[in-house]
Enzyme design. Structure first.
Site, PDB file in Angstrom:
ATOM      1  CD  GLU A  56      44.759  42.632  31.607  1.00  0.00           C
ATOM      2  OE1 GLU A  56      43.584  42.814  31.587  1.00  0.00           O
ATOM      3  OE2 GLU A  56      45.332  41.868  32.245  1.00  0.00           O
ATOM      4  CB  SER A  74      38.435  43.363  36.593  1.00  0.00           C
ATOM      5  OG  SER A  74      38.385  44.403  35.838  1.00  0.00           O
ATOM      6  CG  HIS A  83      40.228  42.881  31.192  1.00  0.00           C
ATOM      7  ND1 HIS A  83      41.157  43.109  32.303  1.00  0.00           N
ATOM      8  CD2 HIS A  83      38.985  42.795  31.842  1.00  0.00           C
ATOM      9  CE1 HIS A  83      40.569  43.321  33.630  1.00  0.00           C
ATOM     10  NE2 HIS A  83      38.926  43.340  33.131  1.00  0.00           N
TER      11      HIS A  83
END
Length: 475
Positions: A302, A182, A396
């Site tokens: 995600e 990320s 995610h």
């Protein structure tokens, strides 16, 4: 167990063939006169320093709302939060090194989180290092005469520390793989674009994040909003006069409602200094970082981390969807391709899939394709295992527990549940270890056949050209 580094002697612990040294400062505390300034060397110490517990964490607030129960937070008070942790095989020498840069939207995260325990990597012959860096206003403000991208400068300072010191822990500084997820991947991807610092690492792993930065004026928007809310000029002096906790509270207020998928006000890397002189994505597409073998990928769903627990999925109205289509130039042909590929998907699900592709999967494919034209080594993965916890699916950050082989960690159980498949952790963690050791994770490198290693249960497999119908519609 005591060893000596350039700053002074430190004492860690050793058990089951793994040595641990925690909370080691790699730079001076960024407080007082060093606040909103670039990182400087630590002054050092003469007495043996305790390195048996995690060091302080960067100023931040826990996740809010529904995400609080899913994403872990930890707060350890103290000024010396520019620190790192080392897990190393006992008695090793000239071993490969992996340096981990955590995610958290540039405002959350710490190397002290249980999910980032490096024991499994050290168990498997890798010297593992996890770092902290300045977050939020402290690390990414764009204010007056203050240097840009202080958090990114911290990452570089930590990598320079690794080059200088990792040999003491049995690591080989010429065999450093940097890895991040990320925001951590965004930071590292930005460094991939800078030839001046690429000598600090030999390989790179980017999980759910790509090189990204904004022009200074756009990156400064959040600092301007914070200054307005505080009733002060956006300058280094005025920001430094405010307590870190006040800045954290203010940034929370101005970023409320923003997400990486739906957008909104947030911190970002700024273009305009020596580390980020130009748009890093364009630089990588043009050839920057080609000599660095790259492992890159994303998770299939995600968007579900922000859409499902928060109830946002049901709040994607027809007008909002129409506005997104205009903003991102989503033609009827593109929309029809996605509807055909995802029959029965709700408006919210289609919005999420499109947003995930626009933000991650499409540029990921562009990077892999661009590097292929220059024969740069690239390996692509997709994490597809679906968690039943709050219907998160392959959301995610879901892959983290598998990469770290930490399925029993409370941080992992919160998202993946208690029955996450160990075989999948064996597959994914093993691939990361192989890449760190040899540059080859164990599957076919990127080619015109578009091979993607798809991590799933009951079995992971190599898939050629997944999601091709959707990707092709954008041409």
């Amino acid at each position: 167990m005591a060893i000596t580094i350039s700053s002074g002697p430190i004492e860690g612990t050793s058990s089951d063939g793994v040595d641990r040294y925690l909370g080691i400062p790699y730079a001076a505390a960024p407080v007082g006169a060093r606040r909103f300034a670039g990182p400087t060397p630590h002054p050092g110490w003469t007495e043996v320093r305790d390195a048996t517990s995690f060091g302080p964490t960067a100023p931040q607030a826990p996740y809010s709302g529904a995400l609080r129960t899913l994403l872990p937070s930890v707060e350890i008070p103290g000024d010396e939060y520019l620190n790192l942790n080392v897990w190393a095989p006992s008695g090793g020498s000239d071993l490969p090194v992996m340096v981990w840069v955590h995610g958290g939207s540039l405002v959350h995260g710490a190397n002290a989180l249980d999910i980032y325990d490096g024991t499994a990597f050290a168990r498997d012959g890798v010297v593992f290092v996890s770092i902290n860096y300045r977050l939020g206003a402290e690390g990414f403000s764009v204010i007056g005469e203050a240097p840009l991208n202080l958090g990114l400068q911290d990452v570089v300072a930590a990598l320079r520390w690794v080059q200088a010191e990792i040999g003491v822990f049995g690591g080989d500084p010429s065999r450093v793989t940097v890895a991040g997820e990320s925001a951590g991947a965004i930071l590292l991807g930005t460094l991939l674009a800078n030839r001046k610092v690429s000598g600090l690492f030999a390989r790179m792993i980017l999980q759910s994040g790509l090189p990204a930065a904004l022009p200074r004026a756009k990156a400064a928007k959040i600092s301007g909003l914070m200054a307005k809310r505080l009733g002060i000029p956006a300058s280094r002096a005025t920001f430094a006069a405010r307590d870190a906790s006040e800045l954290v509270a203010t940034q929370q207020a101005v970023t409320a409602g923003s997400t990486p998928i739906t957008g909104g006000v947030s911190f970002s890397i700024a273009i305009g200094d020596d580390l980020v002189p130009t748009d890093p994505l364009r630089a990588v597409l043009a050839g920057a970082g080609d000599r660095i073998p790259l492992l890159i990928g994303s998770n299939t769903e995600e968007y579900r981390l922000w859409f499902v627990p928060t109830g946002l999925m049901s709040k994607i109205t027809a007008p909002l969807f129409a506005a997104a289509r205009v903003r991102f130039r989503i033609s009827r042909r593109i929309l029809d391709a996605y509807k055909a590929a995802h029959p029965g998907a709700s408006r919210g699900e289609l919005f999420g899939v499109l947003a995930t592709d626009i933000i991650l999967r499409l540029p990921l494919n562009r990077i892999a394709d661009a590097r292929l034209t220059r024969m740069a080594e690239t390996y692509v993965y997709e994490f597809s295992w679906s968690s039943t916890v709050q219907a998160l699916g392959a959301a995610h950050a879901m892959e983290l527990g598998f990469v770290f082989d930490r399925l029993d960690s409370p941080d992992v159980v919160a998202m993946a549940g208690v029955e996450a498949p160990q075989q999948l952790a064996d597959d994914m963690h093993g691939a990361w270890v192989r890449f760190v050791k040899s540059g080859d994770p164990g599957w076919e490198k990127w080619s015109s056949r578009r091979p993607v290693q798809t991590f799933d249960a009951p079995a992971s497999q190599l898939v050629y050209a997944p999601h091709e119908r959707e990707r092709a519609a954008w041409k």
